[in-house]
Write a protein that holds these residues in place. Structure first.
Motif, PDB file in Angstrom:
ATOM      1  N   TRP A  50      42.868 -68.752  -2.573  1.00 44.07           N
ATOM      2  CA  TRP A  50      41.561 -69.374  -2.790  1.00 44.07           C
ATOM      3  C   TRP A  50      40.447 -68.355  -3.024  1.00 44.07           C
ATOM      4  O   TRP A  50      39.295 -68.730  -3.240  1.00 44.07           O
ATOM      5  CB  TRP A  50      41.207 -70.362  -1.683  1.00 44.07           C
ATOM      6  N   ARG A  70      35.327 -73.470  -1.635  1.00 40.73           N
ATOM      7  CA  ARG A  70      36.415 -72.733  -2.290  1.00 40.73           C
ATOM      8  C   ARG A  70      37.766 -73.018  -1.640  1.00 40.73           C
ATOM      9  O   ARG A  70      38.756 -73.244  -2.333  1.00 40.73           O
ATOM     10  CB  ARG A  70      36.146 -71.228  -2.225  1.00 40.73           C
ATOM     11  N   SER A 110      38.676 -75.568  -0.053  1.00 40.76           N
ATOM     12  CA  SER A 110      39.059 -76.971  -0.212  1.00 40.76           C
ATOM     13  C   SER A 110      39.708 -77.248  -1.563  1.00 40.76           C
ATOM     14  O   SER A 110      40.311 -78.302  -1.757  1.00 40.76           O
ATOM     15  CB  SER A 110      37.827 -77.870  -0.048  1.00 40.76           C
ATOM     16  N   GLN A 111      39.587 -76.324  -2.507  1.00 41.24           N
ATOM     17  CA  GLN A 111      40.196 -76.487  -3.828  1.00 41.24           C
ATOM     18  C   GLN A 111      41.695 -76.205  -3.747  1.00 41.24           C
ATOM     19  O   GLN A 111      42.140 -75.451  -2.888  1.00 41.24           O
ATOM     20  CB  GLN A 111      39.553 -75.528  -4.828  1.00 41.24           C
TER      21      GLN A 111
END
Length: 114
Positions: free
Chosen positions: A36, A89, A91-92
């Motif tokens: 991430w 970020r 969470s992507q």
């Protein structure tokens, strides 16, 4: 309370709560990449922090005032980010590192083909 399992090996870090991973960079023993945080090279301890943050964001609705917020702010600061930016970020879905690893493992050895 959910217990998170972060598995740390010599060259990889994985979790049972996030699809994000960390891996040691090829050729550099003490440098790590986290899925991430594409393009950033971290030391081992900072990679552990990044993975801990990714784990925490998957299970929580984190916001200012949440009991874990001070920890999230501290972990994000260690990564040079604000807490909201780090949460967004992490969470992507995983990015290029995982795809690059898969592609590299599937590429034929050009020398072997010659």
């Amino acid at each position: 309370m959910t217990i998170v399992t972060l598995t740390i090996n010599d060259a990889t870090m994985t979790s049972d709560h996030t699809a994000h991973t960390a891996r040691q960079t090829s050729g550099l023993q003490h440098q790590w990449e986290v899925s991430w945080l594409p393009g950033q090279t971290l030391d081992r301890n900072t990679a552990i922090t990044a993975m801990t943050l990714a784990d925490t964001t998957t299970e929580q609705d984190l916001h200012e005032g949440h009991r874990l917020w001070p920890h999230v702010q501290s972990w994000a600061a260690e990564l040079g980010l604000t807490a909201p930016d780090a949460i967004a970020r992490a969470s992507q879905p995983p990015g290029d590192i995982n795809r690059q690893q898969e592609q590299a493992s599937r590429q034929p050895d050009r020398e072997a083909a010659d």
